[in-house]
Design an enzyme around this catalytic site. Structure first.
Site, PDB file in Angstrom:
ATOM      1  N   ASP A   1       0.808  -1.228   0.000  1.00 17.46           N
ATOM      2  CA  ASP A   1       0.000   0.000   0.000  1.00 17.46           C
ATOM      3  C   ASP A   1       0.846   1.285   0.000  1.00 17.46           C
ATOM      4  OD1 ASP A   1       0.986   0.229   2.561  1.00 17.46           O
ATOM      5  OD2 ASP A   1      -0.919  -0.096   3.563  1.00 17.46           O
TER       6      ASP A   1
ATOM      7  N   TYR B   1      10.291   4.572   1.472  1.00 15.47           N
ATOM      8  CA  TYR B   1      11.205   3.602   2.079  1.00 15.47           C
ATOM      9  C   TYR B   1      12.653   3.780   1.617  1.00 15.47           C
ATOM     10  CZ  TYR B   1       7.639   0.996   4.560  1.00 15.47           C
ATOM     11  OH  TYR B   1       6.653   0.641   5.450  1.00 15.47           O
TER      12      TYR B   1
END
Ligand code: NAD
Ligand code: G6P
Ligand code: MN
Length: 443
Positions: free
Chosen positions: A171, A266
């Site tokens: 997600d 990330y």
């Protein structure tokens, strides 16, 4: 209209009530015959089921809910399995995060040594889950998998269960797109993006809104503010916690250096590792934030129910997480050919990466699975980083399948988050100790 039997595997997850609500909001387009929750921790799942039952009472009273730890009862004739298991639960997540931090290395549940540790715990239980589904579910089943670390899980299942009907998803891209949409002040469904990379390791190269290229506007915002938007909590509750705010902000520093593409949040763990570690509290990591936040709120509501008989439906949220998995399932069920970013075998999608890499790229989701959109060639900098990370993921899967200590040291050494082979060995030895009973034996 066909009605589906859907099983949530990892029914005791903090995300279950949100996913149930998202399913029931879509009950007209995606009708359910039966909803089932399956978990190996019956006690935890029973608590979460109290909330799930109330959601059903509110949105589709009468829908049959089965809550079980029995695989046959869970998967018999199932059409869809939403997988979201966390092997070792938050107790192990906390160790994944804190052990590397002791050595000054990024401590994260899916990136660096922590992610590799979580991978070693998850590979075999995930293969077992697929076997149970194959045994009991309809032959046309689809597993839509959120279980992390999704990159390692995808690489391992490609090798161990190549014929499984599994769609691995994350997600984070859709969460990032949601922020971009807020920046551009449009609905996220209007955005069509190009993107390449691995899971939790990639870049957006283009942002189109109704045929107009608006990449530059997003880029300019990101160089100034990262992908933070004003009032994050209005956009999404999960990603408005302190650590996520920092994460979206850190995109700014990556964009200042490499403004061409917009990184997945990330990427901070790989490109800004030292900065991230410096600003992390080694005694209070994201696991603690979640235990004291999302999980506590949910379990407090369960306690309140036991005392008062009333369920607080604001104790959880749907967010992009709950929406996205249902959107993907509907596209699989009804051949909607919607375009999403998903994790698939490369096979030329990124021309100059190896065919067998499990990449994250756009794909049209049909009832036979994903039709990948080709992203062409990628520049050397990105290619090099991705190859290093893919090698890391391959090595940890090798370590699991061969029971090889040496391959595990190689995997940690290969990770961009780790400074040297000596450091890799020290962290690995600590992780082996902490993961007794969860990891395959490494010799
Ligand atoms: P959680 O700990 O609240 O729930 C996970 C549940 O899985 C627990 O109830 C646990 O008992 C259960 N479980 C563990 N091993 C199992 C097994 N072998 N079979 C069945 N159930 C098992 O965790 P959470 O924070 O709610 O997250 C759930 C999962 O979803 C995690 O893997 C998390 O990393 C993942 N996740 C992925 C994404 C993504 O982008 N891919 C997004 C959010 C969460
Ligand atoms: C994002 C990622 C998921 C990850 C989650 C962690 O949504 O895409 O892969 O599991 O964040 O969220 P949490 O709130 O548990 O830290
Ligand atoms: Mn993810």
């Amino acid at each position: 209209m066909k009605k589906f039997i859907l099983t949530i595997a990892g029914g005791g997850s903090t995300y279950t009530p949100g996913i149930v609500k998202s399913l029931l909001i879509n009950k007209e387009q995606f009708p359910l015959q039966e909803l089932r929750m399956y978990d190996i921790d019956g006690e935890r799942q029973d608590k979460v089921a109290i909330i799930a039952k109330e959601v059903i009472k509110e949105f589709q009273p009468g829908l049959k809910l089965v809550v079980t730890t029995d695989p046959k009862e869970a998967f018999e004739d199932s059409d869809f399995i939403f997988a979201q298991m966390r092997v070792g639960k938050y107790k192990m997540r906390e160790l994944d995060e804190k052990i590397p931090l002791k050595y000054g290395v990024v401590g994260q549940e899916t990136c660096g040594p922590g992610g590799l540790a979580y991978g070693l715990r998850t590979i075999f239980p995930m293969a077992e889950l697929i076997d149970l589904v194959e045994k009991y579910a309809k032959k046309t089943y689809w597993i839509v998998n959120y279980s992390n670390p999704a990159a390692v899980v995808a690489e391992a299942m490609k090798r161990l269960r190549p014929n499984a009907r599994i769609m691995n998803i994350c997600d984070m891209p859709v969460g990032t797109i949601r922020n971009m949409a807020a920046i551009l002040d449009v609905d996220r469904s209007k955005l069509v993006v190009d993107y390449f990379g691995l899971n939790h390791f990639g870049w957006f190269t283009k942002v189109m809104v109704e045929g107009v290229d608006r990449t530059d506007e997003v880029r300019k915002h990101a160089i100034k503010h990262g992908l933070l938007v004003e009032n994050m909590s209005k956009v999404d509750v999960q990603h408005s916690d302190k650590s996520w705010i920092k994460n979206f902000k850190n995109i700014q520093y990556m964009m200042e250096l490499f403004p061409e593409y917009i990184p997945n949040p990330y990427m901070q763990y790989y490109l800004l590792g030292d900065h991230v570690v410096e600003h992390m509290d080694k005694n209070h990591t994201r696991a603690n934030e979640v235990i004291e936040g999302r999980e506590k709120k949910l379990f407090d509501a369960v306690e309140e129910y036991k005392n008062t008989g009333k369920v607080d439906l604001s104790s959880f949220y749907v967010g992009v997480h709950g929406q996205f998995i249902v959107e993907v399932a509907m596209s699989l069920a009804f051949n909607l050919r919607k375009r999403f970013l998903v994790i698939v075998e490369n096979n030329g999608a990124v021309e100059n990466l190896s065919n067998d890499a499990m990449v994250e790229v756009p794909a049209y989701i049909t009832n036979e699975g994903p039709e990948v959109v080709r992203m062409g060639q990628i520049p050397t900098f990105y290619k090099g980083l991705i190859e290093q990370q893919f090698a890391t993921e391959k090595l940890i899967v090798d370590a699991a399948l061969e029971g090889s200590y040496e391959k595990a040291v190689m995997a940690l050494t290969m990770s961009k988050t780790v400074k040297s082979a000596l450091q890799a060995k020290k962290i690995l030895d600590d992780l082996i100790e902490a993961n007794k009973g969860y990891w395959p034996e490494l010799k």
